[in-house]
Design an enzyme around this catalytic site. Structure first.
Site, short mmCIF file in Angstrom:
data_model
loop_
_atom_site.label_atom_id
_atom_site.label_comp_id
_atom_site.label_asym_id
_atom_site.label_seq_id
_atom_site.Cartn_x
_atom_site.Cartn_y
_atom_site.Cartn_z
CE1 TYR A 165 -3.99 2.11 1.04
CE2 TYR A 165 -2.47 3.08 2.63
CZ TYR A 165 -3.68 3.10 1.96
OH TYR A 165 -4.57 4.11 2.20
CE LYS A 169 -3.59 5.06 -0.97
NZ LYS A 169 -4.66 5.38 -1.94
N1 LIG Z 1 -10.02 5.99 5.52
C1 LIG Z 1 -8.85 6.52 5.82
O1 LIG Z 1 -8.58 6.95 6.96
C2 LIG Z 1 -7.78 6.63 4.75
C3 LIG Z 1 -6.47 6.97 5.14
C4 LIG Z 1 -5.50 7.14 4.18
C5 LIG Z 1 -5.82 6.96 2.83
N2 LIG Z 1 -7.08 6.59 2.48
C6 LIG Z 1 -7.36 6.38 1.05
O2 LIG Z 1 -8.59 7.03 0.71
C7 LIG Z 1 -9.25 6.27 -0.30
C8 LIG Z 1 -10.67 5.95 0.12
O3 LIG Z 1 -10.62 5.13 1.28
P1 LIG Z 1 -11.92 4.69 2.10
O4 LIG Z 1 -11.50 4.63 3.50
O5 LIG Z 1 -13.08 5.50 1.68
O6 LIG Z 1 -12.09 3.18 1.56
P2 LIG Z 1 -13.42 2.25 1.48
O7 LIG Z 1 -12.93 0.86 1.61
O8 LIG Z 1 -14.47 2.74 2.40
O9 LIG Z 1 -13.93 2.50 -0.03
C9 LIG Z 1 -13.17 2.10 -1.13
C10 LIG Z 1 -14.07 1.94 -2.33
O10 LIG Z 1 -13.24 1.56 -3.45
C11 LIG Z 1 -13.92 0.56 -4.19
N3 LIG Z 1 -12.95 -0.26 -4.93
C12 LIG Z 1 -12.04 -1.11 -4.40
N4 LIG Z 1 -11.37 -1.74 -5.38
C13 LIG Z 1 -11.87 -1.28 -6.55
C14 LIG Z 1 -11.58 -1.56 -7.91
N5 LIG Z 1 -10.65 -2.47 -8.26
N6 LIG Z 1 -12.25 -0.89 -8.87
C15 LIG Z 1 -13.20 0.04 -8.53
N7 LIG Z 1 -13.55 0.31 -7.25
C16 LIG Z 1 -12.89 -0.33 -6.27
C17 LIG Z 1 -14.67 -0.25 -3.13
O11 LIG Z 1 -15.73 -1.00 -3.72
C18 LIG Z 1 -15.13 0.84 -2.17
O12 LIG Z 1 -16.40 1.32 -2.54
C19 LIG Z 1 -8.38 5.04 -0.54
O13 LIG Z 1 -7.53 5.26 -1.65
C20 LIG Z 1 -7.55 4.92 0.71
O14 LIG Z 1 -6.34 4.26 0.48
C21 LIG Z 1 -8.06 6.41 3.41
#
Ligand SMILES: NC(=O)c1ccc[n+]([C@@H]2O[C@H](COP(=O)([O-])OP(=O)(O)OC[C@H]3O[C@@H](n4cnc5c(N)ncnc54)[C@H](O)[C@@H]3O)[C@@H](O)[C@H]2O)c1
Length: 305
Positions: A165, A169
């Site tokens: 990851y 990133k």
């Molecule tokens: N939540 C946090 O605190 C956090 C922290 C750092 C980074 N991020 C980043 O923010 C972004 C959103 O995270 P989140 O927490 O909302 O995640 P989440 O798991 O709630 O949502 C992710 C979404 O991506 C979709 N997805 C996954 N694989 C896919 C694919 N191959 N094709 C199309 N859609 C796909 C899933 O179906 C889901 O709806 C991510 O890139 C994550 O790495 C989140």
């Protein structure tokens, strides 16, 4: 601020859940037409379903907005093209792409399988490439240009349990900076205004649920305003930046630059001459290793309690 994105056509990967969904709802509420691109998978990328994207589209439409679903796997090259084409075919242009689609397959580097590595790199890094590539190809031919909004993480700096990851990133940061540089060079030659930036969010979603230490966090809805700003005409001159967004806090990251140099007094360095003068260039303190030491001490203390 109703109408901040009036008339724009925006595609959002991962737009059916978590942060992507919050952004999709906010972008729609500001008058844009939305492509909800979501494969509807579990957090590790398994069990795809079109229901997630369809449900988000239904919710946007019920609120009076315009949206279409693309329920494909964003790690596939053709799906990136299909996502962008869905905006262009339905509404004529693609004015912005936002790429929060993501998965997690946590494992220490020394235990990680090839599949755990490949899948995470494919969804995050190749997923960004697929969408950026398709969108940029159209945006450079549109007079109004467009915006690329990538999703990185503070973990791009390093991660103990998520080397795949973290690498993805970090790749997204470099890919976005490259897109930003191409955009800047086009603009210098009189081309259309295109910008590319990354958000490093922290918010309460299923993805952050299992973090084993205290983190500063907030709601997915807290991330949306910054994404909207970067997509808007007001934010179009912002380029090649990374912003942490968490709760009420927005912070900008520095740009990587060389900070110290030493020059060889002879034709070439030797290991011996480097050893003799190494302090001149030395090491840069790594704040993440310092923070790791703090967190591990915290966890050990909790374990005792
Ligand atoms: N939540 C946090 O605190 C956090 C922290 C750092 C980074 N991020 C980043 O923010 C972004 C959103 O995270 P989140 O927490 O909302 O995640 P989440 O798991 O709630 O949502 C992710 C979404 O991506 C979709 N997805 C996954 N694989 C896919 C694919 N191959 N094709 C199309 N859609 C796909 C899933 O179906 C889901 O709806 C991510 O890139 C994550 O790495 C989140």
């Amino acid at each position: 601020m109703a109408g901040f994105l009036e008339g724009k056509n925006i595609a959002i990967t991962g737009g059916g859940a978590g942060i992507g969904k919050a952004i999709a709802m906010a972008v729609a509420a500001e008058g844009a037409n939305i492509v909800v691109a979501d494969y509807g998978v579990a957090m590790d990328g398994s069990d795809p379903s079109s229901e997630v994207a369809d449900a988000a589209v239904a919710e946007i439409q019920a609120a009076g907005g315009q949206a279409v679903a693309v329920a494909g796997d964003i790690s596939e090259f053709d799906v990136g093209e299909a996502v962008v084409a869905a905006a262009c075919d339905n509404w004529g242009t693609i004015d912005g792409v936002v790429c929060p689609a993501g998965v997690l397959r946590e494992r220490m580097l020394f235990n990680m399988s090839e599949d755990e590595w490949d899948h995470v790199i494919a969804v995050h890094l190749k997923g960004h490439f697929n969408v950026y590539r398709a969108a940029f190809a159209r945006m450079r031919k549109q007079e109004t240009g467009g915006s690329l909004v990538g999703f990185t993480s503070g973990a791009f700096t390093a991660s103990t349990a998520q080397a795949n990851y973290s690498a993805a990133k970090g790749g997204i940061v470099s890919l976005t900076r490259s897109a930003a540089m191409i955009a800047a060079s086009l603009k210098l030659r009189g081309g259309p205004p295109i910008n590319a930036n990354c958000i490093a969010p922290v918010a309460k979603t299923r993805m952050s649920e299992n973090v084993p230490f205290e983190i500063e966090t907030g709601e997915p809805e807290d991330i949306a305003p910054m994404a909207l700003y970067l997509l808007s005409d007001a934010g179009r001159d912002v380029n090649a930046q990374i912003y942490t967004v968490v709760g009420k806090r927005i912070s900008v990251w520095n740009q990587p630059i060389e900070v110290r140099t030493m020059m060889s007094h002879d034709d070439q360095w030797t290991p011996e001459s480097i050893a003799a003068r190494f302090d001149e260039v030395g090491q840069e303190p790594n704040p993440f290793i310092t923070d790791l030491e703090r967190r591990m001490a915290e966890m050990a203390k909790e374990g005792e309690g």
